[in-house]
Enzyme design. Structure first.
Site, PDB file in Angstrom:
ATOM      1  N   LYS A   8       0.845  -1.198   0.000  1.00 51.96           N
ATOM      2  CA  LYS A   8       0.000   0.000   0.000  1.00 51.96           C
ATOM      3  C   LYS A   8       0.876   1.241   0.000  1.00 51.96           C
ATOM      4  O   LYS A   8       2.034   1.237   0.417  1.00 51.96           O
ATOM      5  CB  LYS A   8      -0.942   0.016   1.207  1.00 51.96           C
ATOM      6  CG  LYS A   8      -0.266   0.021   2.582  1.00 51.96           C
ATOM      7  CD  LYS A   8       0.215   1.388   3.063  1.00 51.96           C
ATOM      8  CE  LYS A   8       0.888   1.332   4.412  1.00 51.96           C
ATOM      9  NZ  LYS A   8       1.573   2.599   4.771  1.00 51.96           N
ATOM     10  N   ASP A 135      -2.913  -1.727   9.818  1.00 51.18           N
ATOM     11  CA  ASP A 135      -2.843  -1.866   8.364  1.00 51.18           C
ATOM     12  C   ASP A 135      -3.341  -3.206   7.856  1.00 51.18           C
ATOM     13  O   ASP A 135      -3.545  -3.371   6.650  1.00 51.18           O
ATOM     14  CB  ASP A 135      -1.395  -1.671   7.882  1.00 51.18           C
ATOM     15  CG  ASP A 135      -0.883  -0.256   8.070  1.00 51.18           C
ATOM     16  OD1 ASP A 135      -1.715   0.658   8.256  1.00 51.18           O
ATOM     17  OD2 ASP A 135       0.340  -0.057   8.039  1.00 51.18           O
TER      18      ASP A 135
END
Length: 295
Positions: A8, A135
């Site tokens: 990401k 996350d």
């Protein structure tokens, strides 16, 4: 059972004041990109882990590894004792601000859920993921999403088209905890007032319409000054990308990976080739990418 899971980049990371529990309230706009780890789960008597690929010497093989913790949490949730041999094939940089460890945890959840025949829905896996780290849920979800709280409460965001990126990977990682601590110290030293973080509506609109130029102008990371303070070379890498025509340049998460938004695939490729002279390595990628999936 093989699961592919994406890295990401945070296109917006706004960090609120330090809370009493030691965390910060965040507005974290996650964007999954086409740099992947693979997690392979095979039958075994107990949960073990092996690693292949990049920076394998920097990946812990003990209980601190998030993939092991994810497999154990899934087994505990099921109320059973299971075993799995986990093989992680690394391409996402370690401690690079691209959530590689969190991606591996998400991959382990999906792979073990299938290997063990649990049949848990993605919503259950998301709940387990949220307990593992801020996350991890996004690595399951993929695409583009805004995270609030510590980043674990996710709302998917609409995007149009494909965004093209180049990522410059630095030698060595940066500790997320140290970067947050440095951010707090810098704010205290300057006496800056930190308010409640807010979603950047212009950035969300750029994502929705697929406007890369507008997105590049709105990229923002409150941790970037702290990451640069701890690794001064990042400022030179960011400037090099801007000079090469990047639409936007940003430290990814807590760093030290730097992300550069390109105009198209050819520009991303050219950026990566040129930036490779200033860092350990550089790669082009696209986003948004899907979350953890069986391949």
């Amino acid at each position: 059972m093989t699961v592919r899971v994406p890295a990401k980049v945070n296109v917006q990371l706004s960090v609120g004041p330090l809370r009493d529990d030691g965390f910060h309230d965040l507005v974290n706009v996650f964007h999954a990109v086409s740099i992947y780890d693979e997690v392979v789960a095979a039958e075994a008597e107990k949960i073990t882990i092996r690693v292949e690929g990049r920076q394998v010497d920097q990946v812990p093989l003990d209980e601190s590894n998030l993939a092991i913790r994810a497999a154990r949490a899934l087994a505990k949730h099921a109320g059973r004792t299971f075993g799995a041999d986990l093989l992680i094939r690394k391409s996402i940089p370690v401690a690079g601000g691209m959530a590689g460890g969190s991606a591996d945890a998400a991959g382990a959840l999906v792979a073990c859920n299938e290997l063990w025949g649990l049949g848990l829905p993605r919503e259950d896996l998301m709940e387990i993921a949220a307990d593992l780290g801020s996350d991890v849920p996004f690595a399951l979800l993929g695409g583009t999403a805004v995270g609030t709280g510590r980043g674990e409460r996710l709302t998917p965001l609409e995007t149009s088209g494909t965004f093209h990126w180049a990522f410059a990977f630095a030698d060595g990682g940066l500790s997320t905890a140290k970067v947050y601590a440095e951010c707090d110290l810098m704010r205290e030293a300057t006496g800056v007032h930190v308010g409640w973080p807010q979603v950047d509506d212009a950035l969300v609109e750029a994502l929705r319409t697929g406007d890369a130029r507008a997105l590049g102008a709105r990229l923002h990371n409150d941790l970037q000054p702290a990451a640069i303070m701890l690794r001064r070379s990042l400022a030179r890498t960011l400037e090099a990308g801007r000079q090469l025509g990047a639409l936007g340049a940003i430290v990814s998460g807590s760093g030290p990976t730097c992300a550069f938004l390109a105009t198209d695939a050819a520009h991303a490729r050219d950026l990566a080739i040129s930036l490779a002279a200033t860092c350990r390595t550089a790669l082009p990628a696209t986003g948004p990418a899907p979350g953890a999936m069986i391949i």
